[in-house]
Design a protein around this motif. Structure first.
Motif, PDB file in Angstrom:
ATOM      1  N   TYR A  52       0.839  -1.201   0.000  1.00  0.00           N
ATOM      2  CA  TYR A  52       0.000   0.000   0.000  1.00  0.00           C
ATOM      3  C   TYR A  52       0.875   1.253   0.000  1.00  0.00           C
ATOM      4  O   TYR A  52       0.637   2.193  -0.774  1.00  0.00           O
ATOM      5  N   THR A  53       1.883   1.262   0.842  1.00  0.00           N
ATOM      6  CA  THR A  53       2.743   2.437   0.963  1.00  0.00           C
ATOM      7  C   THR A  53       3.482   2.718  -0.331  1.00  0.00           C
ATOM      8  O   THR A  53       3.516   3.860  -0.805  1.00  0.00           O
ATOM      9  N   MET A  54       4.076   1.696  -0.929  1.00  0.00           N
ATOM     10  CA  MET A  54       4.823   1.910  -2.170  1.00  0.00           C
ATOM     11  C   MET A  54       3.907   2.363  -3.295  1.00  0.00           C
ATOM     12  O   MET A  54       4.246   3.268  -4.065  1.00  0.00           O
ATOM     13  N   GLY A  55       2.726   1.744  -3.388  1.00  0.00           N
ATOM     14  CA  GLY A  55       1.786   2.158  -4.421  1.00  0.00           C
ATOM     15  C   GLY A  55       1.338   3.595  -4.241  1.00  0.00           C
ATOM     16  O   GLY A  55       1.237   4.353  -5.210  1.00  0.00           O
ATOM     17  N   TYR A  56       1.082   3.976  -2.996  1.00  0.00           N
ATOM     18  CA  TYR A  56       0.659   5.349  -2.725  1.00  0.00           C
ATOM     19  C   TYR A  56       1.755   6.324  -3.105  1.00  0.00           C
ATOM     20  O   TYR A  56       1.505   7.355  -3.736  1.00  0.00           O
ATOM     21  N   VAL A  57       2.999   6.006  -2.742  1.00  0.00           N
ATOM     22  CA  VAL A  57       4.101   6.920  -3.039  1.00  0.00           C
ATOM     23  C   VAL A  57       4.337   7.033  -4.547  1.00  0.00           C
ATOM     24  O   VAL A  57       4.635   8.117  -5.054  1.00  0.00           O
ATOM     25  N   ILE A  58       4.190   5.940  -5.275  1.00  0.00           N
ATOM     26  CA  ILE A  58       4.305   6.021  -6.732  1.00  0.00           C
ATOM     27  C   ILE A  58       3.306   7.034  -7.277  1.00  0.00           C
ATOM     28  O   ILE A  58       3.636   7.873  -8.123  1.00  0.00           O
ATOM     29  N   GLU A  59       2.073   6.985  -6.783  1.00  0.00           N
ATOM     30  CA  GLU A  59       1.049   7.915  -7.249  1.00  0.00           C
ATOM     31  C   GLU A  59       1.375   9.345  -6.832  1.00  0.00           C
ATOM     32  O   GLU A  59       1.252  10.279  -7.631  1.00  0.00           O
ATOM     33  N   GLU A  60       1.776   9.558  -5.578  1.00  0.00           N
ATOM     34  CA  GLU A  60       2.022  10.939  -5.159  1.00  0.00           C
ATOM     35  C   GLU A  60       3.285  11.500  -5.791  1.00  0.00           C
ATOM     36  O   GLU A  60       3.394  12.718  -5.982  1.00  0.00           O
ATOM     37  N   GLN A  61       4.227  10.643  -6.187  1.00  0.00           N
ATOM     38  CA  GLN A  61       5.408  11.160  -6.877  1.00  0.00           C
ATOM     39  C   GLN A  61       5.125  11.507  -8.328  1.00  0.00           C
ATOM     40  O   GLN A  61       5.943  12.166  -8.968  1.00  0.00           O
ATOM     41  N   SER A  62       3.979  11.104  -8.836  1.00  0.00           N
ATOM     42  CA  SER A  62       3.555  11.609 -10.143  1.00  0.00           C
ATOM     43  C   SER A  62       2.968  13.008 -10.003  1.00  0.00           C
ATOM     44  O   SER A  62       3.007  13.807 -10.939  1.00  0.00           O
ATOM     45  N   ALA A 109     -13.706  12.751  -6.693  1.00  0.00           N
ATOM     46  CA  ALA A 109     -12.679  11.727  -6.522  1.00  0.00           C
ATOM     47  C   ALA A 109     -11.292  12.330  -6.678  1.00  0.00           C
ATOM     48  O   ALA A 109     -10.368  12.011  -5.923  1.00  0.00           O
ATOM     49  N   GLY A 110     -11.133  13.221  -7.649  1.00  0.00           N
ATOM     50  CA  GLY A 110      -9.837  13.870  -7.846  1.00  0.00           C
ATOM     51  C   GLY A 110      -9.410  14.686  -6.646  1.00  0.00           C
ATOM     52  O   GLY A 110      -8.228  14.710  -6.283  1.00  0.00           O
ATOM     53  N   GLU A 111     -10.362  15.348  -6.009  1.00  0.00           N
ATOM     54  CA  GLU A 111     -10.048  16.110  -4.803  1.00  0.00           C
ATOM     55  C   GLU A 111      -9.528  15.177  -3.707  1.00  0.00           C
ATOM     56  O   GLU A 111      -8.586  15.502  -2.996  1.00  0.00           O
ATOM     57  N   ALA A 112     -10.177  14.017  -3.594  1.00  0.00           N
ATOM     58  CA  ALA A 112      -9.752  13.049  -2.575  1.00  0.00           C
ATOM     59  C   ALA A 112      -8.398  12.447  -2.920  1.00  0.00           C
ATOM     60  O   ALA A 112      -7.551  12.241  -2.044  1.00  0.00           O
ATOM     61  N   PHE A 113      -8.167  12.188  -4.205  1.00  0.00           N
ATOM     62  CA  PHE A 113      -6.925  11.550  -4.623  1.00  0.00           C
ATOM     63  C   PHE A 113      -5.719  12.479  -4.515  1.00  0.00           C
ATOM     64  O   PHE A 113      -4.647  12.074  -4.072  1.00  0.00           O
ATOM     65  N   PHE A 114      -5.893  13.718  -4.982  1.00  0.00           N
ATOM     66  CA  PHE A 114      -4.727  14.550  -5.276  1.00  0.00           C
ATOM     67  C   PHE A 114      -4.625  15.847  -4.480  1.00  0.00           C
ATOM     68  O   PHE A 114      -3.742  16.654  -4.729  1.00  0.00           O
ATOM     69  N   ASN A 115      -5.524  16.066  -3.520  1.00  0.00           N
ATOM     70  CA  ASN A 115      -5.484  17.338  -2.797  1.00  0.00           C
ATOM     71  C   ASN A 115      -4.501  17.254  -1.632  1.00  0.00           C
ATOM     72  O   ASN A 115      -3.334  17.591  -1.771  1.00  0.00           O
ATOM     73  N   ASP A 116      -4.944  16.778  -0.490  1.00  0.00           N
ATOM     74  CA  ASP A 116      -4.070  16.668   0.677  1.00  0.00           C
ATOM     75  C   ASP A 116      -3.484  15.258   0.704  1.00  0.00           C
ATOM     76  O   ASP A 116      -4.094  14.324   1.213  1.00  0.00           O
ATOM     77  N   LEU A 117      -2.296  15.112   0.160  1.00  0.00           N
ATOM     78  CA  LEU A 117      -1.708  13.784   0.022  1.00  0.00           C
ATOM     79  C   LEU A 117      -1.315  13.178   1.367  1.00  0.00           C
ATOM     80  O   LEU A 117      -1.372  11.961   1.544  1.00  0.00           O
ATOM     81  N   ASP A 118      -0.920  13.997   2.315  1.00  0.00           N
ATOM     82  CA  ASP A 118      -0.591  13.478   3.643  1.00  0.00           C
ATOM     83  C   ASP A 118      -1.834  12.894   4.319  1.00  0.00           C
ATOM     84  O   ASP A 118      -1.803  11.787   4.862  1.00  0.00           O
ATOM     85  N   ALA A 119      -2.924  13.658   4.277  1.00  0.00           N
ATOM     86  CA  ALA A 119      -4.166  13.173   4.885  1.00  0.00           C
ATOM     87  C   ALA A 119      -4.670  11.928   4.162  1.00  0.00           C
ATOM     88  O   ALA A 119      -5.160  10.980   4.796  1.00  0.00           O
ATOM     89  N   GLY A 120      -4.544  11.908   2.847  1.00  0.00           N
ATOM     90  CA  GLY A 120      -4.985  10.748   2.082  1.00  0.00           C
ATOM     91  C   GLY A 120      -4.209   9.500   2.453  1.00  0.00           C
ATOM     92  O   GLY A 120      -4.789   8.408   2.573  1.00  0.00           O
ATOM     93  N   PHE A 121      -2.915   9.651   2.639  1.00  0.00           N
ATOM     94  CA  PHE A 121      -2.106   8.498   3.044  1.00  0.00           C
ATOM     95  C   PHE A 121      -2.568   7.965   4.394  1.00  0.00           C
ATOM     96  O   PHE A 121      -2.726   6.753   4.574  1.00  0.00           O
TER      97      PHE A 121
END
Length: 226
Positions: free
Chosen positions: A142-152, A183-195
């Motif tokens: 989960y962590t690696m997948g999340y970081v791949i997305e947030e590093q995009s 959904a985009g707001e949830a995915f890409f807004n506050d990445l720390d909170a989303g994680f």
């Protein structure tokens, strides 16, 4: 006199260059130039780029191992969550860090001791060894997948958001699809909170599906993630 290099020098140089050129721009030729040697000199140590990535991932784990050992073991939930935060913070320190780290194989057995200690914490909370392994693997992927997305979204550590992820412009493009905008707001807004929200859900799911019922009363509850 020819410059002498070893595997450690090559991996350290590659990790330093990673933030400058990214994974796609990281070539053996570019690393050789940085080291002041000819590219064939690197092939004494690495047959191809994948072998280099394996060594880079191994060095990344060496650097995060101390922090993993410092994670609070008060509850298994807090321990898993804290370990995930260490991995995330470490990977975010490198451009394309999660892409480099995921899918690679460690080149020595130095990882075994910290992994053994991490497994021990979870097993002592009441998990079977198999369930403990599944719990850690699930949190880790989960962590690696999340970081791949947030590093995009933020390709360079400490850098600017990629314009492709500007939410106001995205909302205009998708004005006929309000749920996709949400959904985009949830995915890409506050990445720390989303994680943290996703991590809480993962740990709660681990408790519900992998921890034996007999251990749930004594092992703490999911709020230990905090």
């Amino acid at each position: 006199m020819a410059t002498r290099i070893d595997r450690a020098q090559v991996a350290e140089t590659a990790l330093r260059l990673l933030n400058e050129v990214g994974l796609e721009g990281l070539t053996l030729r570019r690393i050789a130039k940085e080291l002041g040697v000819q590219a064939p000199a690197l092939y004494w140590h690495f047959k191809n780029k994948q072998e280099l990535l394996d060594e880079m991932a191994t060095e990344m784990f060496r650097r995060m191992a101390g922090s993993l050992r410092d994670v609070d073991t008060g509850t298994w939930q807090g321990f898993l969550a804290g370990s995930a935060r260490v991995v995330r913070d470490s990977l975010l320190g490198y451009r394309d860090g999660a892409r480099v780290f995921s899918g690679t194989r460690f080149t020595d057995t130095g990882y075994a001791s910290p992994v053994e200690e991490m497994m021990q914490v979870i097993v002592e909370a009441g998990f079977t060894p198999k369930a403990a392994a599944r719990a850690w693997f699930t949190v880790n992927t989960y962590t690696m997948g999340y970081v791949i997305e947030e590093q995009s979204v933020y390709p360079v550590p400490g850098g600017e958001r990629d314009p492709a992820y500007e939410l106001a412009e995205r909302a205009l493009r998708l004005e006929d699809y309000p749920l996709a905008v949400e959904a985009g707001e949830a995915f890409f807004n506050d990445l720390d909170a989303g994680f943290e929200e996703g991590l809480h859900a993962v740990v709660a799911g681990i408790e519900a599906t992998l921890l034996p019922p007999s251990a749930r009363g004594s092992a703490g509850s999911s709020p230990g993630v905090e």
